[in-house]
Design an enzyme around this catalytic site. Sequence first.
Site, PDB file in Angstrom:
ATOM      1  CD  GLU A   1      -2.671   1.512   2.426  1.00 12.91           C
ATOM      2  OE1 GLU A   1      -3.792   1.996   2.316  1.00 12.91           O
ATOM      3  OE2 GLU A   1      -2.158   1.230   3.531  1.00 12.91           O
TER       4      GLU A   1
ATOM      5  CD  GLU B   1     -24.408   0.019  -0.223  1.00 15.12           C
ATOM      6  OE1 GLU B   1     -25.515   0.479  -0.478  1.00 15.12           O
ATOM      7  OE2 GLU B   1     -24.053  -1.146  -0.476  1.00 15.12           O
TER       8      GLU B   1
END
Lengths: 181, 181
Positions: free
Chosen positions: B118, B137
């Site tokens: 990452e 969401e």
Amino acid sequence: MDYIERTMKSDKIYDGKIVKLRIDTVELPNKKYSKREIVEHSPAVAIVAVTQEDELLLVKQYRKPIEKMIYEIPAGMVELKEKPKDAAVRELREETGYTTDKIEYMTEFYTSPGFCDEKIHAFYTEDIEIDSQNLDEDEFLYCVKVPYDDVVKMIMRGEITDAKTIAAVLFYDGIRRKIHA
Amino acid sequence: MDYIERTMKSDKIYDGKIVKLRIDTVELPNKKYSKREIVEHSPAVAIVAVTQEDELLLVKQYRKPIEKMIYEIPAGMVELKEKPKDAAVRELREETGYTTDKIEYMTEFYTSPGFCDEKIHAFYTEDIEIDSQNLDEDEFLYCVKVPYDDVVKMIMRGEITDAKTIAAVLFYDGIRRKIHA
């Protein structure tokens, strides 16, 4: 206001030497379910070590995930039943050949809290003496001493790209500049 | 002196929504073999956003891997074909409801290069205006505005424990203090 995600189910995917992987099914604050991929990693330590000549000890090593050699401060995992402080002194000696009996706690931080539980305990020492380097058998690295101001400049130039090193060195810089909490 | 670890074999263990896991068998500089557990994660962005009143935007959210709510700067993954700069503006808007058309690149760093690829691209902006928040969401968080000097103090007190936030804010502090590389 506090949110929480309740674990409804936890599936173990992999149990390795360095990381474990599990998938948690969680109940979100809106009561819907979602999945969280979670990488488990042992707590780790990192240490900013400064010589009497105001040089900082950096280790340069090849990091397979990013396929290159980068500069980092000495660091490593805390072993079973080991205290973070002792782990920091051990890693300092193993990786740099220097030791200390005067080590100061700085702070602790999570490297990637979105998907990983790895926590790093960060220390510093300004009182080190030569001992002997002692690397793990699969560890290849070398140690360099860099004048302290130059390390800060290396960070600002983007030549140091390891998050824990940037965070710990600049935190230590705050201590030197006496930024009191 | 440069070390390298040649990949002799690569085994895919898991292919998820956020992370992938593979085990590489590598040839070490001493020609012996070793295993590397490697977590793959998309590149990410993070942004230090400062208001005209010199407040910094922090988001507080629950992080399942560490089972608690922590303060972070706005951040997220770069989407397919998206430029890091655009991703930073998008994440800023989605997570805080502010937007900007004046964003500056700071640096980039790896969160856990020992086992994960990452990379975070870090930006800052001192020119933001209200737009509208628009969370994913499964994302629950809230945004707070904290006077800039207080954020630095929160770091020095250990109240901010997210490595990218510590690294990016203190890097930005170096820019403010005009530490020139």
